[in-house]
Design a protein around this motif. Structure first.
Motif, PDB file in Angstrom:
ATOM      1  N   ALA A   1       0.819  -1.212   0.000  1.00  0.00           N
ATOM      2  CA  ALA A   1       0.000   0.000   0.000  1.00  0.00           C
ATOM      3  C   ALA A   1       0.853   1.263   0.000  1.00  0.00           C
ATOM      4  CB  ALA A   1      -0.927  -0.012   1.212  1.00  0.00           C
ATOM      5  N   TYR A   2       1.986   1.235   0.651  1.00  0.00           N
ATOM      6  CA  TYR A   2       2.828   2.421   0.741  1.00  0.00           C
ATOM      7  C   TYR A   2       3.978   2.419  -0.263  1.00  0.00           C
ATOM      8  CZ  TYR A   2       0.335   3.925   4.859  1.00  0.00           C
ATOM      9  OH  TYR A   2      -0.638   4.349   5.717  1.00  0.00           O
ATOM     10  N   SER A   3       3.989   1.491  -1.200  1.00  0.00           N
ATOM     11  CA  SER A   3       5.069   1.477  -2.182  1.00  0.00           C
ATOM     12  C   SER A   3       4.881   2.622  -3.184  1.00  0.00           C
ATOM     13  CB  SER A   3       5.119   0.144  -2.913  1.00  0.00           C
ATOM     14  OG  SER A   3       4.003   0.002  -3.762  1.00  0.00           O
ATOM     15  N   LYS A   4       5.973   3.117  -3.697  1.00  0.00           N
ATOM     16  CA  LYS A   4       5.913   4.246  -4.624  1.00  0.00           C
ATOM     17  C   LYS A   4       5.288   3.861  -5.953  1.00  0.00           C
ATOM     18  CE  LYS A   4       9.588   6.735  -2.479  1.00  0.00           C
ATOM     19  NZ  LYS A   4      10.461   7.850  -2.596  1.00  0.00           N
ATOM     20  N   LYS A   5       5.321   2.595  -6.302  1.00  0.00           N
ATOM     21  CA  LYS A   5       4.723   2.141  -7.549  1.00  0.00           C
ATOM     22  C   LYS A   5       3.203   2.307  -7.535  1.00  0.00           C
ATOM     23  CE  LYS A   5       8.202  -1.360  -8.541  1.00  0.00           C
ATOM     24  NZ  LYS A   5       8.444  -2.794  -8.722  1.00  0.00           N
ATOM     25  N   GLN A   6       2.597   2.238  -6.361  1.00  0.00           N
ATOM     26  CA  GLN A   6       1.143   2.316  -6.237  1.00  0.00           C
ATOM     27  C   GLN A   6       0.632   3.745  -6.076  1.00  0.00           C
ATOM     28  OE1 GLN A   6      -0.700  -0.359  -6.707  1.00  0.00           O
ATOM     29  NE2 GLN A   6       1.116  -1.630  -6.857  1.00  0.00           N
ATOM     30  N   LYS A   7       1.505   4.722  -5.829  1.00  0.00           N
ATOM     31  CA  LYS A   7       1.073   6.083  -5.512  1.00  0.00           C
ATOM     32  C   LYS A   7       0.230   6.689  -6.628  1.00  0.00           C
ATOM     33  CE  LYS A   7       2.719  10.628  -4.064  1.00  0.00           C
ATOM     34  NZ  LYS A   7       1.401  11.028  -3.803  1.00  0.00           N
ATOM     35  N   ALA A   8       0.659   6.585  -7.859  1.00  0.00           N
ATOM     36  CA  ALA A   8      -0.098   7.180  -8.963  1.00  0.00           C
ATOM     37  C   ALA A   8      -1.470   6.534  -9.090  1.00  0.00           C
ATOM     38  CB  ALA A   8       0.690   7.038 -10.263  1.00  0.00           C
ATOM     39  N   ARG A   9      -1.523   5.244  -8.934  1.00  0.00           N
ATOM     40  CA  ARG A   9      -2.799   4.528  -9.032  1.00  0.00           C
ATOM     41  C   ARG A   9      -3.759   4.932  -7.917  1.00  0.00           C
ATOM     42  NH1 ARG A   9      -2.996  -1.744  -8.223  1.00  0.00           N
ATOM     43  NH2 ARG A   9      -5.172  -1.851  -7.716  1.00  0.00           N
ATOM     44  N   PHE A  10      -3.239   5.061  -6.704  1.00  0.00           N
ATOM     45  CA  PHE A  10      -4.082   5.453  -5.576  1.00  0.00           C
ATOM     46  C   PHE A  10      -4.520   6.906  -5.694  1.00  0.00           C
ATOM     47  CE2 PHE A  10      -1.986   2.008  -2.799  1.00  0.00           C
ATOM     48  CZ  PHE A  10      -2.927   1.086  -3.204  1.00  0.00           C
ATOM     49  N   ASP A  11      -3.649   7.784  -6.190  1.00  0.00           N
ATOM     50  CA  ASP A  11      -4.035   9.184  -6.392  1.00  0.00           C
ATOM     51  C   ASP A  11      -5.154   9.295  -7.422  1.00  0.00           C
ATOM     52  OD1 ASP A  11      -2.239  10.103  -4.530  1.00  0.00           O
ATOM     53  OD2 ASP A  11      -0.695  10.609  -6.001  1.00  0.00           O
ATOM     54  N   GLU A  12      -5.051   8.526  -8.481  1.00  0.00           N
ATOM     55  CA  GLU A  12      -6.102   8.529  -9.502  1.00  0.00           C
ATOM     56  C   GLU A  12      -7.423   8.025  -8.919  1.00  0.00           C
ATOM     57  OE1 GLU A  12      -7.171   6.388 -13.748  1.00  0.00           O
ATOM     58  OE2 GLU A  12      -5.140   6.260 -12.950  1.00  0.00           O
ATOM     59  N   ALA A  13      -7.370   6.974  -8.138  1.00  0.00           N
ATOM     60  CA  ALA A  13      -8.579   6.431  -7.532  1.00  0.00           C
ATOM     61  C   ALA A  13      -9.190   7.417  -6.535  1.00  0.00           C
ATOM     62  CB  ALA A  13      -8.267   5.108  -6.839  1.00  0.00           C
ATOM     63  N   ALA A  14      -8.350   8.159  -5.825  1.00  0.00           N
ATOM     64  CA  ALA A  14      -8.856   9.131  -4.852  1.00  0.00           C
ATOM     65  C   ALA A  14      -9.593  10.272  -5.539  1.00  0.00           C
ATOM     66  CB  ALA A  14      -7.703   9.672  -4.014  1.00  0.00           C
ATOM     67  N   ASN A  15      -9.206  10.601  -6.765  1.00  0.00           N
ATOM     68  CA  ASN A  15      -9.825  11.715  -7.479  1.00  0.00           C
ATOM     69  C   ASN A  15     -10.996  11.291  -8.354  1.00  0.00           C
ATOM     70  OD1 ASN A  15      -8.178  13.778  -6.440  1.00  0.00           O
ATOM     71  ND2 ASN A  15      -6.531  13.162  -7.817  1.00  0.00           N
ATOM     72  N   LEU A  16     -11.335  10.027  -8.385  1.00  0.00           N
ATOM     73  CA  LEU A  16     -12.454   9.573  -9.210  1.00  0.00           C
ATOM     74  C   LEU A  16     -13.781  10.196  -8.774  1.00  0.00           C
ATOM     75  CD1 LEU A  16     -11.738   5.798  -9.811  1.00  0.00           C
ATOM     76  CD2 LEU A  16     -11.728   7.632 -11.478  1.00  0.00           C
ATOM     77  N   VAL A  17     -13.943  10.441  -7.503  1.00  0.00           N
ATOM     78  CA  VAL A  17     -15.181  11.042  -7.006  1.00  0.00           C
ATOM     79  C   VAL A  17     -15.363  12.432  -7.607  1.00  0.00           C
ATOM     80  CG1 VAL A  17     -16.357  11.871  -4.944  1.00  0.00           C
ATOM     81  CG2 VAL A  17     -15.070   9.750  -4.869  1.00  0.00           C
ATOM     82  N   PHE A  18     -14.302  13.206  -7.672  1.00  0.00           N
ATOM     83  CA  PHE A  18     -14.389  14.554  -8.208  1.00  0.00           C
ATOM     84  C   PHE A  18     -14.592  14.545  -9.718  1.00  0.00           C
ATOM     85  CE2 PHE A  18     -11.572  14.882  -4.435  1.00  0.00           C
ATOM     86  CZ  PHE A  18     -12.509  15.493  -3.609  1.00  0.00           C
ATOM     87  N   ALA A  19     -14.021  13.589 -10.409  1.00  0.00           N
ATOM     88  CA  ALA A  19     -14.204  13.484 -11.858  1.00  0.00           C
ATOM     89  C   ALA A  19     -15.653  13.166 -12.174  1.00  0.00           C
ATOM     90  CB  ALA A  19     -13.282  12.416 -12.431  1.00  0.00           C
ATOM     91  N   ASP A  20     -16.287  12.347 -11.352  1.00  0.00           N
ATOM     92  CA  ASP A  20     -17.682  12.002 -11.557  1.00  0.00           C
ATOM     93  C   ASP A  20     -18.568  13.232 -11.396  1.00  0.00           C
ATOM     94  OD1 ASP A  20     -19.857  10.237 -12.026  1.00  0.00           O
ATOM     95  OD2 ASP A  20     -20.235  10.154  -9.869  1.00  0.00           O
ATOM     96  N   GLU A  21     -18.275  14.087 -10.412  1.00  0.00           N
ATOM     97  CA  GLU A  21     -19.050  15.304 -10.207  1.00  0.00           C
ATOM     98  C   GLU A  21     -18.907  16.245 -11.390  1.00  0.00           C
ATOM     99  OE1 GLU A  21     -17.825  16.949  -6.507  1.00  0.00           O
ATOM    100  OE2 GLU A  21     -18.794  15.382  -5.337  1.00  0.00           O
ATOM    101  N   GLU A  22     -17.709  16.351 -11.954  1.00  0.00           N
ATOM    102  CA  GLU A  22     -17.499  17.211 -13.116  1.00  0.00           C
ATOM    103  C   GLU A  22     -18.278  16.699 -14.311  1.00  0.00           C
ATOM    104  OE1 GLU A  22     -13.318  17.363 -13.683  1.00  0.00           O
ATOM    105  OE2 GLU A  22     -12.963  18.506 -11.852  1.00  0.00           O
ATOM    106  N   GLU A  23     -18.324  15.400 -14.512  1.00  0.00           N
ATOM    107  CA  GLU A  23     -19.084  14.828 -15.624  1.00  0.00           C
ATOM    108  C   GLU A  23     -20.566  15.099 -15.454  1.00  0.00           C
ATOM    109  OE1 GLU A  23     -18.231  10.712 -16.061  1.00  0.00           O
ATOM    110  OE2 GLU A  23     -16.102  11.036 -16.433  1.00  0.00           O
ATOM    111  N   ASN A  24     -21.087  14.960 -14.249  1.00  0.00           N
ATOM    112  CA  ASN A  24     -22.501  15.220 -13.998  1.00  0.00           C
ATOM    113  C   ASN A  24     -22.831  16.686 -14.221  1.00  0.00           C
ATOM    114  OD1 ASN A  24     -23.049  12.571 -13.368  1.00  0.00           O
ATOM    115  ND2 ASN A  24     -22.816  12.872 -11.166  1.00  0.00           N
TER     116      ASN A  24
END
Length: 61
Positions: free
Chosen positions: A25-48
């Motif tokens: 969970a704390y590996s640097k390889k996963q950081k970009a993937r987790f950041d993208e997943a964290a922002n999915l909620v905001f992307a959905d609001e923009e689409e709506n």
């Protein structure tokens, strides 16, 4: 093998699994993937918001 030994082995297995998950969970390889997943909620609001503007013809500013 008695019950105490089995419980001790099971505890060590679970502890090692937990440590492995924490390292994953704390590996640097996963950081970009987790950041993208964290922002999915905001992307959905923009689409709506943009889809509701298109259907009503109202431009919100």
């Amino acid at each position: 093998m008695d019950a105490g030994t089995i419980h001790a082995i099971w505890t060590v297995i679970l502890f090692l699994s937990m440590v492995g998950i924490i390292f994953w969970a704390y590996s640097k390889k996963q950081k970009a993937r987790f950041d993208e997943a964290a922002n999915l909620v905001f992307a959905d609001e923009e689409e709506n918001t943009t889809s509701s503007n298109k259907t009503t013809g109202v431009d919100k500013q």
